[in-house]
Design an enzyme around this catalytic site. Structure first.
Site, PDB file in Angstrom:
ATOM      1  N   GLY A 170       0.824  -1.211   0.000  1.00 49.69           N
ATOM      2  CA  GLY A 170       0.000   0.000   0.000  1.00 49.69           C
ATOM      3  C   GLY A 170       0.852   1.251   0.000  1.00 49.69           C
ATOM      4  O   GLY A 170       2.063   1.212   0.247  1.00 49.69           O
ATOM      5  N   GLY A 172       0.657   5.535   1.190  1.00 53.58           N
ATOM      6  CA  GLY A 172      -0.088   6.533   1.963  1.00 53.58           C
ATOM      7  C   GLY A 172       0.645   7.850   1.978  1.00 53.58           C
ATOM      8  O   GLY A 172       1.630   8.045   1.259  1.00 53.58           O
ATOM      9  N   GLY A 173       0.150   8.763   2.809  1.00 55.24           N
ATOM     10  CA  GLY A 173       0.739  10.092   2.874  1.00 55.24           C
ATOM     11  C   GLY A 173       2.176  10.091   3.359  1.00 55.24           C
ATOM     12  O   GLY A 173       2.986  10.916   2.943  1.00 55.24           O
ATOM     13  N   MET A 174       2.517   9.157   4.255  1.00 52.47           N
ATOM     14  CA  MET A 174       3.860   9.154   4.829  1.00 52.47           C
ATOM     15  C   MET A 174       4.858   8.355   3.995  1.00 52.47           C
ATOM     16  O   MET A 174       6.060   8.530   4.123  1.00 52.47           O
ATOM     17  CB  MET A 174       3.814   8.607   6.255  1.00 52.47           C
ATOM     18  CG  MET A 174       3.139   9.544   7.247  1.00 52.47           C
ATOM     19  SD  MET A 174       3.149   8.943   8.950  1.00 52.47           S
ATOM     20  CE  MET A 174       1.737   7.836   8.944  1.00 52.47           C
ATOM     21  N   VAL A 177       4.185   0.796   2.125  1.00 46.80           N
ATOM     22  CA  VAL A 177       4.300  -0.411   2.950  1.00 46.80           C
ATOM     23  C   VAL A 177       4.578  -1.575   2.009  1.00 46.80           C
ATOM     24  O   VAL A 177       3.879  -1.763   1.013  1.00 46.80           O
ATOM     25  CB  VAL A 177       3.009  -0.681   3.754  1.00 46.80           C
ATOM     26  CG1 VAL A 177       3.206  -1.901   4.657  1.00 46.80           C
ATOM     27  CG2 VAL A 177       2.622   0.532   4.583  1.00 46.80           C
ATOM     28  N   LYS A 192       7.538  -0.395   6.415  1.00 42.59           N
ATOM     29  CA  LYS A 192       6.995   0.920   6.053  1.00 42.59           C
ATOM     30  C   LYS A 192       8.173   1.869   5.844  1.00 42.59           C
ATOM     31  O   LYS A 192       9.009   2.028   6.741  1.00 42.59           O
ATOM     32  CB  LYS A 192       6.065   1.447   7.156  1.00 42.59           C
ATOM     33  CG  LYS A 192       5.404   2.782   6.810  1.00 42.59           C
ATOM     34  CD  LYS A 192       4.524   3.278   7.946  1.00 42.59           C
ATOM     35  CE  LYS A 192       3.246   2.492   8.064  1.00 42.59           C
ATOM     36  NZ  LYS A 192       2.252   2.843   7.032  1.00 42.59           N
ATOM     37  N   ASP A 287      -4.409   8.547  15.488  1.00 46.79           N
ATOM     38  CA  ASP A 287      -4.737   8.426  14.060  1.00 46.79           C
ATOM     39  C   ASP A 287      -5.540   7.147  13.807  1.00 46.79           C
ATOM     40  O   ASP A 287      -5.234   6.392  12.893  1.00 46.79           O
ATOM     41  CB  ASP A 287      -3.450   8.436  13.225  1.00 46.79           C
ATOM     42  CG  ASP A 287      -3.716   8.580  11.734  1.00 46.79           C
ATOM     43  OD1 ASP A 287      -4.750   9.168  11.365  1.00 46.79           O
ATOM     44  OD2 ASP A 287      -2.893   8.094  10.939  1.00 46.79           O
TER      45      ASP A 287
END
Length: 435
Positions: A170, A172-174, A177, A192, A287
């Site tokens: 996946g 994401g914003g950061m 993964v 990650k 979060d």
């Protein structure tokens, strides 16, 4: 680095607000605004909000009646710099951006003079392209990945030493993964990789790793375990246990957008068990959302595990995120309670309880608890968090028992003292509600 807002005109002239780490700052006539201006009739209740990640400072008007002005020009959003003036009604604030005195040796002994930030040249760690950034000192060393490389590394993460990369799980914003396998023992793990959104100092990276080290002490059957962390070619990586299955968001999408209430109860009660354990040890997640709950197995034998514990806080407060309210994607704040939106720094367990209520509501109904559209921007979302009541679960899904709905809706109270007092209390009520 630090940002100070000086009130230079209006009823509260002379007040100062100083920020040395990531925070939010709301201005308006409402009592829940950090800068409350009940005397200034030209301000709306929730007039505007600033997000500050020194040296960055970003302003967003919240649909105010009379507007927010920067240097005399009405704006909806604005990146603020040293010397800019914010005005709404009679009140004027001046922005000061300065170096951190603790990192600066003054040329004049004992001098209280403001230290101007230095503009230094840095290079992308991946491609070497030069750029400029503000720093507390001219000799500061910053880690930086340019926008083009950040996007490439999100899609095709770099391999991490001692691990065989299998596939991307996946993005994401950061960062990304990946599923990987340990060369040492063959164990399947999730890695990650975290990409700083802005140039960050070596001290910030070290602080981030220290905070992750602390979070790695959380060992619970319903919390994804941290195994290892470090940096490689300037990129931070975290190695965790690999959970087969999928996150709760994907599980709901696979079922047409929502889950049966018994499935939701099973997932949420385990997540609450994880939160009760963590809260009792002084940790707050900050979060919680469907994407951060991993679900393994088949119902009724689901095993739910909460992931990314403390990651959002560390990523933001060490300055790696920059400002996050720049875009119109409100997903990062949609599950935050009012107290977390208005004051990012001071977040306590009740904020997690609110977020778990939002998560359960979404899994049950396939919709947001507040009356906002799927494409709502940040301003609309923030105003709804403070001003709009939730839509009752019963009006969206008819077959959820009222006792179950009541448990989740109590978690969504805007006032902290009207929510469940603890994750353990909410879990007990939820299990009692389903007999």
């Amino acid at each position: 680095m630090r940002v100070t807002l000086h009130v230079v005109a209006g009823p509260q002239t002379g007040r100062d607000f100083t920020f040395d780490q990531h925070d939010t700052f709301m201005i308006g006539r409402s009592e829940d605004a950090q800068f409350c201006l009940p005397q200034d009739r030209f301000f709306s209740r929730h007039h505007c909000i600033l997000e500050i990640a020194p040296p960055q400072c970003f302003l967003r008007d919240l649909g105010s009646t009379n507007g927010t002005f920067v240097n005399g020009i009405r704006v909806e959003t604005a990146h603020l710099k040293h010397g800019d003036r914010i005005q709404g009604g009679e009140t004027v604030l001046e922005v000061e951006v300065a170096g951190d005195p603790s990192e600066f040796v003054s040329q004049v002994a004992g001098s209280g003079e403001r230290t101007e930030p230095s503009l230094i040249t840095i290079s992308c760690l991946n491609c070497g392209v030069p750029a400029q950034a503000e720093a507390s000192r001219p000799d500061a060393k910053l880690s930086f990945v340019c926008d083009d490389c950040r996007e490439k590394l999100r899609k095709n993460p770099q391999p991490i030493p001692n691990y065989q990369m299998i596939r991307v799980l996946g993005q994401g914003g950061m960062g990304s993964v990946m599923l990987a396998r340990s060369v040492r023992d063959g164990r399947a793990v999730a890695i990650k990789t975290l990409l700083p959104e802005v140039a960050v100092s070596e001290q910030s990276l070290k602080r981030f790793l220290r905070e992750i080290e602390v979070a790695s002490s959380l060992q619970h059957p319903n919390i994804v375990s941290y195994l290892e962390h470090g940096t490689h070619n300037g990129i931070v990586y975290l190695v965790t246990e690999y959970v087969t299955g999928m996150d709760a968001s994907k599980l709901a999408k696979q079922r047409g957008g929502k889950l049966n209430f018994r499935e939701v109860v099973k997932i949420i009660e385990q997540t609450l068990a994880a939160l009760e354990f963590a809260h009792n040890k002084g940790f707050v997640h900050r979060d919680i959302k469907e994407q951060n709950i991993l679900v393994d197995g088949a119902f009724p034998n689901y095993l739910a595990k909460l992931t990314d514990f403390g990651l959002s806080k560390s990523y933001k407060q060490t300055g790696m995120s920059g400002v996050t309210m720049v875009g119109d994607v409100a997903g990062t704040i949609a599950y935050m309670p009012p107290e977390q939106v208005r004051d990012f720094k001071e977040v306590r367990p009740p904020s997690d309880i609110y977020a778990i209520g939002m998560t359960a509501y979404s899994l049950l109904t396939g919709a947001h608890a507040l009356d906002i559209g799927p494409k709502a921007g940040v301003a609309e979302t923030v105003k709804a968090i403070f001003e709009k009541p939730i839509i009752p679960i019963a009006s969206r899904v008819a077959d959820v028992p009222s006792r179950v709905s009541t448990v989740f809706e109590m978690a969504l109270a805007k006032q902290v003292d009207r929510r469940w007092r603890s994750a353990g209390e909410m879990r007990e009520a939820l299990l009692n509600a389903v007999g």
